[in-house]
Design a protein around this motif. Structure first.
Motif, PDB file in Angstrom:
ATOM      1  N   CYS A 173     -10.068  15.543  25.170  1.00  0.00           N
ATOM      2  CA  CYS A 173     -11.487  15.427  25.440  1.00  0.00           C
ATOM      3  C   CYS A 173     -11.968  14.731  26.593  1.00  0.00           C
ATOM      4  O   CYS A 173     -11.457  13.583  26.840  1.00  0.00           O
ATOM      5  N   ASN A 200     -20.934  24.029  16.854  1.00  0.00           N
ATOM      6  CA  ASN A 200     -20.762  22.735  16.121  1.00  0.00           C
ATOM      7  C   ASN A 200     -21.881  22.997  15.056  1.00  0.00           C
ATOM      8  O   ASN A 200     -22.355  23.766  14.776  1.00  0.00           O
ATOM      9  N   GLN A 248     -13.258   9.915  15.592  1.00  0.00           N
ATOM     10  CA  GLN A 248     -13.352  11.040  14.747  1.00  0.00           C
ATOM     11  C   GLN A 248     -11.814  11.238  13.946  1.00  0.00           C
ATOM     12  O   GLN A 248     -12.032  11.504  12.633  1.00  0.00           O
ATOM     13  N   ASP A 256     -16.113  21.354  26.393  1.00  0.00           N
ATOM     14  CA  ASP A 256     -17.289  20.686  26.781  1.00  0.00           C
ATOM     15  C   ASP A 256     -18.034  20.199  25.609  1.00  0.00           C
ATOM     16  O   ASP A 256     -18.665  20.959  24.715  1.00  0.00           O
ATOM     17  N   PHE A 257     -18.159  18.886  25.456  1.00  0.00           N
ATOM     18  CA  PHE A 257     -19.154  18.231  24.531  1.00  0.00           C
ATOM     19  C   PHE A 257     -20.600  18.957  24.613  1.00  0.00           C
ATOM     20  O   PHE A 257     -20.722  19.219  25.850  1.00  0.00           O
ATOM     21  N   GLY A 316     -14.663   9.744  25.676  1.00  0.00           N
ATOM     22  CA  GLY A 316     -13.865  10.622  24.984  1.00  0.00           C
ATOM     23  C   GLY A 316     -12.870  10.243  24.124  1.00  0.00           C
ATOM     24  O   GLY A 316     -12.392  10.407  23.025  1.00  0.00           O
ATOM     25  N   THR A 352     -14.450   8.555  21.165  1.00  0.00           N
ATOM     26  CA  THR A 352     -14.626   9.668  20.138  1.00  0.00           C
ATOM     27  C   THR A 352     -13.589  10.103  19.300  1.00  0.00           C
ATOM     28  O   THR A 352     -13.770  10.176  18.112  1.00  0.00           O
ATOM     29  N   ILE A 360     -27.212  13.572  23.881  1.00  0.00           N
ATOM     30  CA  ILE A 360     -26.081  13.225  23.482  1.00  0.00           C
ATOM     31  C   ILE A 360     -25.930  12.180  22.461  1.00  0.00           C
ATOM     32  O   ILE A 360     -26.586  10.926  22.791  1.00  0.00           O
ATOM     33  N   ASP A 394     -18.733  17.279  17.169  1.00  0.00           N
ATOM     34  CA  ASP A 394     -18.011  18.451  18.231  1.00  0.00           C
ATOM     35  C   ASP A 394     -16.847  18.567  17.964  1.00  0.00           C
ATOM     36  O   ASP A 394     -16.114  19.780  17.963  1.00  0.00           O
ATOM     37  N   LEU A 395     -16.120  17.378  18.019  1.00  0.00           N
ATOM     38  CA  LEU A 395     -14.741  17.404  17.647  1.00  0.00           C
ATOM     39  C   LEU A 395     -14.266  17.772  16.528  1.00  0.00           C
ATOM     40  O   LEU A 395     -13.179  18.472  16.322  1.00  0.00           O
ATOM     41  N   ASN A 432     -23.041  18.888  28.031  1.00  0.00           N
ATOM     42  CA  ASN A 432     -22.202  18.881  29.245  1.00  0.00           C
ATOM     43  C   ASN A 432     -21.440  20.163  29.820  1.00  0.00           C
ATOM     44  O   ASN A 432     -21.210  21.180  28.952  1.00  0.00           O
ATOM     45  N   GLN A 448     -20.643  13.935  19.201  1.00  0.00           N
ATOM     46  CA  GLN A 448     -19.596  13.930  19.799  1.00  0.00           C
ATOM     47  C   GLN A 448     -18.342  14.279  18.592  1.00  0.00           C
ATOM     48  O   GLN A 448     -17.469  15.184  18.752  1.00  0.00           O
TER      49      GLN A 448
END
Length: 261
Positions: free
Chosen positions: A40, A16, A124, A71-72, A117, A120, A85, A93-94, A75, A90
């Protein structure tokens, strides 16, 4: 980095923007499909989803879709401390996952998210036009209401950490988690997804995230949007996950069918 395993899934890793290595599993190749679902996990979850996320990936593979699960940060097998977190983390991350799959050669990316998720993937996708469509399963709309209900402590106290009741016992989060949640209005974020399609799936017996949250997201979103109720479905869709999968497959077929060669 890609390593083959024994079950058509390949172990992958990417970083990330904070420099943390995120662990993932990839089903399929861009040469085979060109299209990919990034699936996710939810709060305190993991990429495997107890095995169901991997089963779903295999089913999607039969329908011409590759799948990435990961995995985020903080996690599962990914680097990071769970206490650190945030929703912003997140989202990052995505976004890095989307960038990674595009670099592998995939042309079209759809994101799917369960519970937190799901929040998220909405937030995102609202920021990333490279995402072609978004699907949520049991996603919360009122994030502060939900997460403050998991703790009996004031989230605006001077203490740095908050104790919360998780599915597997007590968990600890920094206060920054709650401060970060205030930056996001999930229904308003959903309105920014159009003209890309949004599919909202929610169980009528969800005891964790009220079904009214799904209605809030749907009413704020713009077309093309769909809200599908899973009758008697709980938060985990424990007895109804095949119905959820079928709903997802039909939506993908309607909105992302490939032109005939």
């Amino acid at each position: 980095m890609i390593k083959a395993d024994n079950n058509n899934w390949k172990k992958v890793a990417f970083r990330n923007s904070r420099g943390l290595a995120l662990a993932g599993l990839l089903y399929g190749t861009p040469e085979e499909t060109g299209d990919i679902v990034i699936n996710c996990h939810g709060f305190t979850g993991s990429k495997e989803g107890g095995g169901r996320a991997l089963e779903l990936g295999a089913e999607l593979g039969q329908r011409g879709w590759s799948t990435l699960v990961f995995d985020f940060a903080g996690n599962g097998e990914s680097e990071g401390d769970f206490a650190n977190i945030t929703l912003s983390g997140q989202i990052d991350d995505l976004t890095c996952a989307v960038e990674w799959v595009l670099k592998q050669g995939y042309k079209r990316v759809v994101t799917v998210g369960r519970s937190f998720g799901g929040s998220t993937v909405i937030c995102q996708g609202a920021r990333d036009p490279r995402v072609a469509g978004v699907c949520t399963w049991a996603a919360p709309a009122r994030l502060m209401d939900l997460f403050t209900s998991f703790t009996g402590e004031p989230v605006d106290s001077p203490e740095e950490m908050v104790t919360m009741a998780g599915e597997n016992g007590i968990i600890y989060l920094k206060k920054a988690f709650f401060q970060d949640l205030k930056l996001y209005d999930v229904p308003q974020e959903a309105a920014r997804l159009a003209p890309r399609p949004l599919l909202i799936i929610h169980g009528t017996r969800d005891g964790v995230v009220p079904p009214t949250d799904a209605r809030l997201i749907f009413e704020a979103a713009r077309e093309p949007r769909e809200l599908v109720w899973i009758e008697e479905g709980d938060h985990q869709f424990a007895k109804h996950y095949h119905q959820v999968w079928k709903t997802l497959f039909g939506w993908l077929d309607r909105h992302f069918k490939r032109p005939a060669p």
